[in-house]
Structure formats: C-alpha cells, structure tokens
Enzyme design. Structure first.
Site, PDB file in Angstrom:
ATOM      1  CD  GLU A  83      -2.887   1.065   2.416  1.00 47.70           C
ATOM      2  OE1 GLU A  83      -2.976   0.029   3.106  1.00 47.70           O
ATOM      3  OE2 GLU A  83      -3.539   2.092   2.664  1.00 47.70           O
ATOM      4  CE  LYS A 270      -5.976  -1.433   5.889  1.00 46.71           C
ATOM      5  NZ  LYS A 270      -5.085  -0.588   5.070  1.00 46.71           N
ATOM      6  CG  ASP A 286       1.709 -16.875  12.223  1.00 43.96           C
ATOM      7  OD1 ASP A 286       0.856 -16.178  11.627  1.00 43.96           O
ATOM      8  OD2 ASP A 286       1.520 -18.056  12.539  1.00 43.96           O
ATOM      9  CG  HIS A 383      -4.003   7.743   0.856  1.00 45.84           C
ATOM     10  ND1 HIS A 383      -4.398   6.896  -0.139  1.00 45.84           N
ATOM     11  CD2 HIS A 383      -3.649   6.962   1.906  1.00 45.84           C
ATOM     12  CE1 HIS A 383      -4.306   5.653   0.298  1.00 45.84           C
ATOM     13  NE2 HIS A 383      -3.849   5.671   1.526  1.00 45.84           N
TER      14      HIS A 383
HETATM   15  P1  NAD Z   1       9.929 -23.615  16.440  1.00 45.44           P
HETATM   16  O1  NAD Z   1       9.087 -24.811  16.367  1.00 45.44           O
HETATM   17  O2  NAD Z   1      10.975 -23.479  15.396  1.00 45.44           O
HETATM   18  O3  NAD Z   1      10.569 -23.583  17.895  1.00 45.44           O
HETATM   19  C1  NAD Z   1      11.559 -22.698  18.287  1.00 45.44           C
HETATM   20  C2  NAD Z   1      12.908 -23.419  18.365  1.00 45.44           C
HETATM   21  O4  NAD Z   1      13.933 -22.491  18.636  1.00 45.44           O
HETATM   22  C3  NAD Z   1      12.923 -24.441  19.465  1.00 45.44           C
HETATM   23  O5  NAD Z   1      13.555 -25.610  19.003  1.00 45.44           O
HETATM   24  C4  NAD Z   1      13.823 -23.786  20.521  1.00 45.44           C
HETATM   25  O6  NAD Z   1      14.479 -24.713  21.330  1.00 45.44           O
HETATM   26  C5  NAD Z   1      14.766 -23.006  19.652  1.00 45.44           C
HETATM   27  N1  NAD Z   1      15.440 -21.848  20.266  1.00 45.44           N
HETATM   28  C6  NAD Z   1      16.710 -21.460  20.012  1.00 45.44           C
HETATM   29  N2  NAD Z   1      17.034 -20.359  20.682  1.00 45.44           N
HETATM   30  C7  NAD Z   1      15.939 -20.008  21.396  1.00 45.44           C
HETATM   31  C8  NAD Z   1      15.632 -18.926  22.257  1.00 45.44           C
HETATM   32  N3  NAD Z   1      16.540 -17.973  22.556  1.00 45.44           N
HETATM   33  N4  NAD Z   1      14.380 -18.841  22.781  1.00 45.44           N
HETATM   34  C9  NAD Z   1      13.438 -19.761  22.468  1.00 45.44           C
HETATM   35  N5  NAD Z   1      13.665 -20.834  21.666  1.00 45.44           N
HETATM   36  C10 NAD Z   1      14.911 -20.956  21.129  1.00 45.44           C
HETATM   37  O7  NAD Z   1       9.079 -22.273  16.395  1.00 45.44           O
HETATM   38  P2  NAD Z   1       7.911 -21.754  17.318  1.00 45.44           P
HETATM   39  O8  NAD Z   1       8.250 -20.346  17.657  1.00 45.44           O
HETATM   40  O9  NAD Z   1       7.598 -22.692  18.450  1.00 45.44           O
HETATM   41  O10 NAD Z   1       6.647 -21.778  16.342  1.00 45.44           O
HETATM   42  C11 NAD Z   1       6.458 -20.738  15.405  1.00 45.44           C
HETATM   43  C12 NAD Z   1       5.815 -21.280  14.143  1.00 45.44           C
HETATM   44  O11 NAD Z   1       4.590 -21.929  14.446  1.00 45.44           O
HETATM   45  C13 NAD Z   1       5.466 -20.168  13.192  1.00 45.44           C
HETATM   46  O12 NAD Z   1       5.998 -20.493  11.928  1.00 45.44           O
HETATM   47  C14 NAD Z   1       3.939 -20.201  13.152  1.00 45.44           C
HETATM   48  O13 NAD Z   1       3.461 -19.764  11.896  1.00 45.44           O
HETATM   49  C15 NAD Z   1       3.631 -21.627  13.443  1.00 45.44           C
HETATM   50  N6  NAD Z   1       2.294 -21.975  13.952  1.00 45.44           N
HETATM   51  C16 NAD Z   1       1.392 -21.052  14.402  1.00 45.44           C
HETATM   52  C17 NAD Z   1       0.168 -21.450  14.905  1.00 45.44           C
HETATM   53  C18 NAD Z   1      -0.769 -20.408  15.455  1.00 45.44           C
HETATM   54  O14 NAD Z   1      -0.361 -19.265  15.649  1.00 45.44           O
HETATM   55  N7  NAD Z   1      -2.032 -20.734  15.739  1.00 45.44           N
HETATM   56  C19 NAD Z   1      -0.154 -22.802  14.964  1.00 45.44           C
HETATM   57  C20 NAD Z   1       0.784 -23.735  14.522  1.00 45.44           C
HETATM   58  C21 NAD Z   1       2.020 -23.319  14.033  1.00 45.44           C
END
Ligand code: NAD
Length: 435
Positions: A83, A270, A286, A383
């Site tokens: 935008e 928004k 996300d 705008h």
């Molecule tokens: P992830 O699964 O990659 O977990 C984070 C990893 O980083 C872990 O293995 C952790 O041990 C590691 N890590 C390394 N350094 C760290 C630190 N300093 N602090 C914390 N962890 C550290 O990612 P996530 O954040 O658990 O999940 C995010 C993903 O999940 C996004 O891609 C999202 O789109 C997706 N998701 C979202 C939903 C929702 O919002 N409803 C549902 C399902 C999945």
C-alpha cells in the site's frame, strides 16, 4: 555501532543510491545486502522446503521506515507492504515523535498459553478440583518436553483450570479448559506450546477422568504484551496551516470516537496494523497470529475498541499502545529465510521482546500519522499524491512517465485510471510527433 534512523533526503535518492546508503550505514554487503534488497530474497530451493506444493515465490515491495527511536535507540524499520503511503506516514510520524524524545516502550515476559479442553468428565466441580490439585504435576510434565527452553530460562510458569458456561445454556456440559502458561523466550512459540498441549493431554485425561479433543495454543496472547508511548508538545504538531493545539484536539477526538464506536475502532486499528503487519512480514513473523491476537485483545472488554489511545495532558499529546505481541527472533521461518535474517541484522535486534516493543511503536506511529491527517486536513491530499503513482502504473505508464503522469493527475484533481490513460495517450502522441 551507532546507527541513525534519521536519513534526510532518503526518499529523493534513487533505488541504487538508497541501497548503497543502507549498506554503508549498517555494514551489510554481498549476499546479505542482496538478501535484503535484491530482486529475490528467498531462493526457490528454500521456498520449496518451507511450504507444500511450492511453485514459486511471491514478492512485495520492501521499504525502510525512518526516524524511529525507541527507548533512546535508533531503528531502521524494514517494511514489506503493497500500500502506498504507509512508509511515508510512519516515517513522518516517527520524525515528529523523535523531536519529542522518541517512543518509550516495554514488554511483558513472553508468555504463550497452551489450551487443553476436557470433555465427558462427569461432575464439573470435582474434575476442576482434581485438575487444580495436580497443577504442579502438570507443570513439571510440561517442562519435560522442552529441556533446552528451560535451560534458556523459559518453560511452564503456571497452570490454570477454567470452567466456562456451556454455549447451549445450562443443559450442556460446561467447557472445562486447562491453561498451561509457558515462557517461550525468543521464539514466537506456537510449535513449542502445541507440543506441550499435546504432551500433557494424557495426564489431564487421567486426572480428570475425561476425554481431551482440542489441545493447541491460544492466539489471544494477553500475557505477552508490548507497550509503547509518546509525548509530544503541542507546538511540535504545528504544520503552518493548523495550530499544534488544534491538531492535538483533532487527534484526541479521533481517539474518543474509536473508544466509543466499534465501526470507527475497526478502521483505527486497521491503520495501526498497516505498520505492524508490514514490519512483521519483513521480519518473518506469523502476522496472522499477530492480527488474531490484536483484534481479540481489542475486544477484551466485550466491545471492540482501539489498540491505541490519545490524550491531552499538560500541553502535550500523549499516545499509548498496548497490544499482544507473539513474535520471535528464532523459530519458524526466521533462521531459514535469508531476507528475514538480513532484516533483523539491519534492525540490530537482540531479543524477541525488543522486537515486540519496536513493532508496537511502529503501530503507534502509523496510527499517529493517520489520526493526525484525519483530525486536520484529511487523508486524501497526501494519500492521493502517492496513490497517483499506482494509478499511472495501472494505466500502463512506465519509467519517467510514471512520476510525470502522477504529478499531472494530482494537478488535475482527478486521480483516476481513465484520466491517466488519457494523459498517457497524449504524452505518447506528442512524443511520437517530436520524434
Ligand atoms: P519452532 O518450532 O521453530 O521452535 C523454536 C525453536 O527455537 C525451538 O527448538 C527452541 O528450542 C529453539 N530456540 C533457540 N534459541 C531459542 C531462544 N533464545 N528462545 C526460544 N527458543 C529458542 O518455532 P515456534 O516459535 O515454536 O513456532 C512458530 C511457528 O509456528 C510459526 O511459523 C507459526 O506460523 C507456526 N504456527 C502457528 C500457529 C498459530 O499461531 N495458531 C499454529 C501452529 C504453528
């Protein structure tokens, strides 16, 4: 290294000059610079591993929000957005706030909640009591699924047992939900928390005698908030046409309107999300999760309201934002996407909490720009000037003719595709005649 976000005349540079300027400012070069500013920041082979059925990548313009200062530190703000006017607006508002000392913000601990819903549990009060009595056992089990998170200082903090009225009325089984609140440190945490939710479910079933169906995080992360505030003396709002105190009054009225009326609050928010989403996308967050959390939080009182408020206090306009901020600097696509890595390096971000405060400040700045224009001259003047470029492009103008036709559209007061086609045809005709 000290980096300033105040780069005067940046918008007047051409694309190559802007890239050179950024490279020089933050020490990005080679592949990193290409990953941030290149035509293609996401290689196809990585895209193919990120999602299913990949057939390509999708591009958005990436720009820099300027002038942002938060807690005394300057940030260049990467923003991916289609935008026009969003980046100009946030840079304009950040400059105003910067003159008043900048934004000041903070964030809570990064707590995300796992929800486990129990059904067929028999006596509601008994099931609730049993689960409540087993809180420590559930919390201890939760921590076994992510020892490395616990080692980093994160992990399960609290277990809560909630009994909610049945949606069908008193004849239905009340909704029994166990919440496990987890500190996810620098991760957004959805996957981490979902693993815990699924991991503790069998124990919850055996304690309650019930059956678990749903087990997943909540995107209403109201224990993971980012806040930011700014305090602008009225005189800094003077724009030569309107007095600063009148502009401040207009902004205050915009806040009152949004606080009273969900129809207005939706548009107000928004505008806030224009900024929040753009930086969230550029930094690999996300943004659907952020959007879901923001709007659910905006409705927490039972009536949808604004995420920001503006008050008049002792000759100052004071803006505040408080918004759930489930963001990460690790996890998900963050370490995988080279453009995201370069964007985080550009910002010199050290933790997810720091990133959350900057994102909230961007939302507040974006909102300030919008309500400032709405409460005074209206948004269309600024705008339309920027929108005119898209209109010229849509009409088929390219190269130098885009700016030329955009200027003519604004001048004519008709920023419309038909008018742009007409102007383009007459430019082509006179160009042909000259040749
Ligand atoms: P992830 O699964 O990659 O977990 C984070 C990893 O980083 C872990 O293995 C952790 O041990 C590691 N890590 C390394 N350094 C760290 C630190 N300093 N602090 C914390 N962890 C550290 O990612 P996530 O954040 O658990 O999940 C995010 C993903 O999940 C996004 O891609 C999202 O789109 C997706 N998701 C979202 C939903 C929702 O919002 N409803 C549902 C399902 C999945």
């Amino acid at each position: 290294m000290t980096v300033t976000s105040r780069i005067s005349g940046f918008h007047k540079l051409n694309l190559q000059q802007r890239r050179d300027r950024v490279a020089e400012l933050v020490g990005l070069e080679g592949e990193e610079l290409e990953a941030l500013c290149g035509r293609e920041s996401l290689p196809l082979e990585i895209a193919n591993l990120m999602i299913e059925n990949a057939i390509g990548t999708f591009s958005l313009p990436l720009g820099l929000g300027l002038n942002m200062r938060v807690n005394g530190r300057d940030y260049l703000v990467p923003m991916a957005v289609e935008e026009p006017s969003v980046i100009a607006a946030v840079s304009f508002a950040s400059k105003l706030v910067r003159e008043a000392g900048g934004f000041f913000g903070e964030s809570t601990d990064p707590i995300v909640t796992a929800q486990v819903q129990v059904t067929d549990y028999g006596d509601p009060n008994l099931a609730q009591q049993r689960l409540f009595a087993a809180r420590d056992e559930i919390r201890a089990l939760a921590d076994t699924f992510h020892p490395s998170l616990v080692a980093r200082g994160g992990g399960a903090r609290e277990v809560e047992v909630r009994l909610l009225p049945a949606p069908e009325g008193p004849s239905g089984e009340p909704i029994l939900v166990v919440h496990v609140h987890i500190d996810t440190r620098d991760a957004m945490g959805a996957n981490l928390v979902n693993t815990v939710a699924e991991g503790v479910a069998p124990l919850i079933e055996s304690i309650s005698g019930g059956r678990v169906f749903l087990r997943i995080l909540s995107n209403l992360t109201d224990r993971r908030l980012a806040r930011s505030t700014c305090r602008i003396p009225f005189h800094l709002l003077d724009d030569g046409e309107w007095r600063g105190s009148d502009i401040a009054k207009g902004i205050h009225q915009a806040s009152r309107f949004a606080e009273a009326d969900p129809y207005r609050a939706a548009t107000h928010n928004k505008g806030v999300m224009n900024g929040i989403d753009a930086i969230a996308i550029a930094t690999g967050q996300d943004w659907r999760a952020i959007e879901a959390g923001a709007h659910a939080y905006a409705a927490r009182s039972g009536r949808y309201g604004p995420l920001t408020t503006w008050r008049l206090e002792d000759g100052h306009l004071v803006g505040r934002i408080e918004v759930p901020m489930a963001v990460g600097t690790v996890g998900g696509p963050i370490k995988v996407h080279p453009g995201v890595q370069a964007a985080l390096k550009l910002m010199r971000i050290e933790s997810a909490r720091e990133l959350g405060v900057v994102i909230a400040s961007v939302g507040l700045a974006q909102n300030l720009a919008a309500v400032r224009a709405l409460g005074s001259i209206g948004i269309q003047r600024g705008h339309m000037a920027l929108h005119a470029r898209s209109v010229a492009l849509t009409a088929g103008a390219r190269g130098d003719w885009v700016e030329k036709i955009a200027a003519m559209l604004v001048e004519s007061g008709q920023v419309k595709v038909e008018k742009a086609r007409e102007l383009l045809a007459s430019l082509k005709a006179s160009d042909g005649a000259a040749a």
